[in-house]
Design an enzyme around this catalytic site. Sequence first.
Site, PDB file in Angstrom:
ATOM      1  N   HIS A  98       0.820  -1.205   0.000  1.00 22.79           N
ATOM      2  CA  HIS A  98       0.000   0.000   0.000  1.00 22.79           C
ATOM      3  C   HIS A  98       0.855   1.256   0.000  1.00 22.79           C
ATOM      4  O   HIS A  98       2.071   1.203   0.178  1.00 22.79           O
ATOM      5  CB  HIS A  98      -0.941  -0.010   1.209  1.00 22.79           C
ATOM      6  CG  HIS A  98      -1.972  -1.089   1.142  1.00 22.79           C
ATOM      7  ND1 HIS A  98      -2.760  -1.436   2.219  1.00 22.79           N
ATOM      8  CD2 HIS A  98      -2.348  -1.909   0.122  1.00 22.79           C
ATOM      9  CE1 HIS A  98      -3.582  -2.415   1.866  1.00 22.79           C
ATOM     10  NE2 HIS A  98      -3.354  -2.718   0.608  1.00 22.79           N
ATOM     11  N   GLU A 100       1.181   3.621   2.118  1.00 27.77           N
ATOM     12  CA  GLU A 100       1.901   3.901   3.363  1.00 27.77           C
ATOM     13  C   GLU A 100       3.249   3.184   3.384  1.00 27.77           C
ATOM     14  O   GLU A 100       4.278   3.758   3.749  1.00 27.77           O
ATOM     15  CB  GLU A 100       1.066   3.459   4.576  1.00 27.77           C
ATOM     16  CG  GLU A 100      -0.234   4.220   4.752  1.00 27.77           C
ATOM     17  CD  GLU A 100      -1.412   3.528   4.081  1.00 27.77           C
ATOM     18  OE1 GLU A 100      -2.550   3.758   4.511  1.00 27.77           O
ATOM     19  OE2 GLU A 100      -1.196   2.743   3.127  1.00 27.77           O
TER      20      GLU A 100
END
Length: 224
Positions: A98, A100
């Site tokens: 992802h 992040e």
Amino acid sequence: MAQKEEAAAATEAASQNGEDLENLDDPEKLKELIELPPFEIVTGERLPANFFKFQFRNVEYSSGRNKTFLCYVVEAQGKGGQVQASRGYLEDEHAAAHAEEAFFNTILPAFDPALRYNVTWYVSSSPCAACADRIIKTLSKTKNLRLLILVGRLFMWEELEIQDALKKLKEAGCKLRIMKPQDFEYVWQNFVEQEEGESKAFQPWEDIQENFLYYEEKLADILK
């Protein structure tokens, strides 16, 4: 011949995206995989306006919003007080990893111990449990990093695993907030490429304040 090449490409795409390769005999499944581009992380300075309007909208039910958009500001301060600042955005595409995690892999893969890092994220939705764990591990071993995460929506906040992950983020020293209307305006002005002929002024959607209060209450209940 073309069909074989497409099937081979679909197999590769499925592998990269964690798909079940046993289902490739299904014509509909094969068609879906052929249309699915390989996993990639998209980075840039400004995201398209239509992406912002759809992905960042703080709706209660986020149907169709299966990507994560992360806008970041990094300020690195040395002992002399000089501040080096950078900003940009990341977007994950059909990803197992992802945005992040990609931030720490691509934007800040290493930290200079001589600098103090103040990092602010404006994210379309809050981290999943796996991303929260990565953030916590990074914070625990990087004492010169301060991270503030502002989110448009709470991701699957009813799940106990997600609630525990958000609590652990707070315990690790990460500041977590729901984006206010002013925060959406800041992202619009600083991270969005306005379309030609479109007003540069931020136009809040009808329920932006109501939905902010809704998510703020949910987050407060989780973190108390």
